[in-house]
Design a protein around this motif. Sequence first.
Motif, PDB file in Angstrom:
ATOM      1  N   SER A   1      -3.730  -7.605   4.789  1.00  0.00           N
ATOM      2  CA  SER A   1      -1.710  -6.978   4.680  1.00  0.00           C
ATOM      3  C   SER A   1      -1.024  -6.918   5.870  1.00  0.00           C
ATOM      4  O   SER A   1      -0.337  -7.261   5.541  1.00  0.00           O
ATOM      5  CB  SER A   1      -2.588  -6.449   3.309  1.00  0.00           C
ATOM      6  OG  SER A   1      -0.785  -6.100   2.763  1.00  0.00           O
TER       7      SER A   1
ATOM      8  N   PHE B   1     -10.733   1.710   5.611  1.00  0.00           N
ATOM      9  CA  PHE B   1      -9.903   0.910   4.751  1.00  0.00           C
ATOM     10  C   PHE B   1     -10.769  -0.431   4.928  1.00  0.00           C
ATOM     11  O   PHE B   1     -11.464  -0.621   5.318  1.00  0.00           O
ATOM     12  CB  PHE B   1      -8.060   0.759   5.640  1.00  0.00           C
ATOM     13  CG  PHE B   1      -8.469   1.096   7.034  1.00  0.00           C
ATOM     14  CD1 PHE B   1      -8.952   0.206   8.081  1.00  0.00           C
ATOM     15  CD2 PHE B   1      -8.327   1.968   7.716  1.00  0.00           C
ATOM     16  CE1 PHE B   1      -8.895   0.083   9.027  1.00  0.00           C
ATOM     17  CE2 PHE B   1      -8.485   2.604   9.259  1.00  0.00           C
ATOM     18  CZ  PHE B   1      -8.511   1.405  10.071  1.00  0.00           C
TER      19      PHE B   1
ATOM     20  N   LYS C   1      -6.678  -4.829   3.232  1.00  0.00           N
ATOM     21  CA  LYS C   1      -6.213  -3.745   3.644  1.00  0.00           C
ATOM     22  C   LYS C   1      -5.088  -4.334   5.361  1.00  0.00           C
ATOM     23  O   LYS C   1      -4.341  -4.192   5.155  1.00  0.00           O
ATOM     24  CB  LYS C   1      -6.552  -1.911   3.420  1.00  0.00           C
ATOM     25  CG  LYS C   1      -6.835  -1.430   2.659  1.00  0.00           C
ATOM     26  CD  LYS C   1      -5.701  -1.611   1.213  1.00  0.00           C
ATOM     27  CE  LYS C   1      -5.998  -0.562   0.423  1.00  0.00           C
ATOM     28  NZ  LYS C   1      -5.221  -0.977  -1.302  1.00  0.00           N
TER      29      LYS C   1
ATOM     30  N   ILE D   1       1.007  -1.219   0.154  1.00  0.00           N
ATOM     31  CA  ILE D   1       0.283  -0.450   0.260  1.00  0.00           C
ATOM     32  C   ILE D   1       0.757   1.391  -0.273  1.00  0.00           C
ATOM     33  O   ILE D   1       2.114   1.073   0.559  1.00  0.00           O
ATOM     34  CB  ILE D   1      -1.213  -0.321   1.112  1.00  0.00           C
ATOM     35  CG1 ILE D   1      -0.391  -0.363   2.789  1.00  0.00           C
ATOM     36  CG2 ILE D   1      -2.154  -1.419   1.024  1.00  0.00           C
ATOM     37  CD1 ILE D   1      -1.289   0.022   3.564  1.00  0.00           C
TER      38      ILE D   1
END
Length: 106
Positions: free
Chosen positions: A54, A47, A51, A32
């Motif tokens: 990750s 978000f 995300k 990101i």
Amino acid sequence: MTQSLQDIGYRIREIRELRGLTLDECAKQSNITRAYLNTMELGQANFSIGKLQSLSNTLNVQLSDFFMKSPSLYSLEEEVIKILSANKNQRNLQCVIALLRAMDAS
């Protein structure tokens, strides 16, 4: 943004710093942008779970750790063991493990 987004963002930053990662390093490893990670940490971004997943992979924590008051002690204990074992300082290692176990018991 809502308080809960700010709380999650704070925990992301807290865990990232505990792992010794800079904003740039964490963003790159999580695939990101630095700017987006910064807005996440400030609680200014809506978000996705993707995300967060990750980030949890990069930071080696469970996804649920972002929703707790503090990251899981088990994950942190493993990381502390790795760091202190590399330094071969047995006394420090024993002290930190005892402290983490005491915190986990409370």
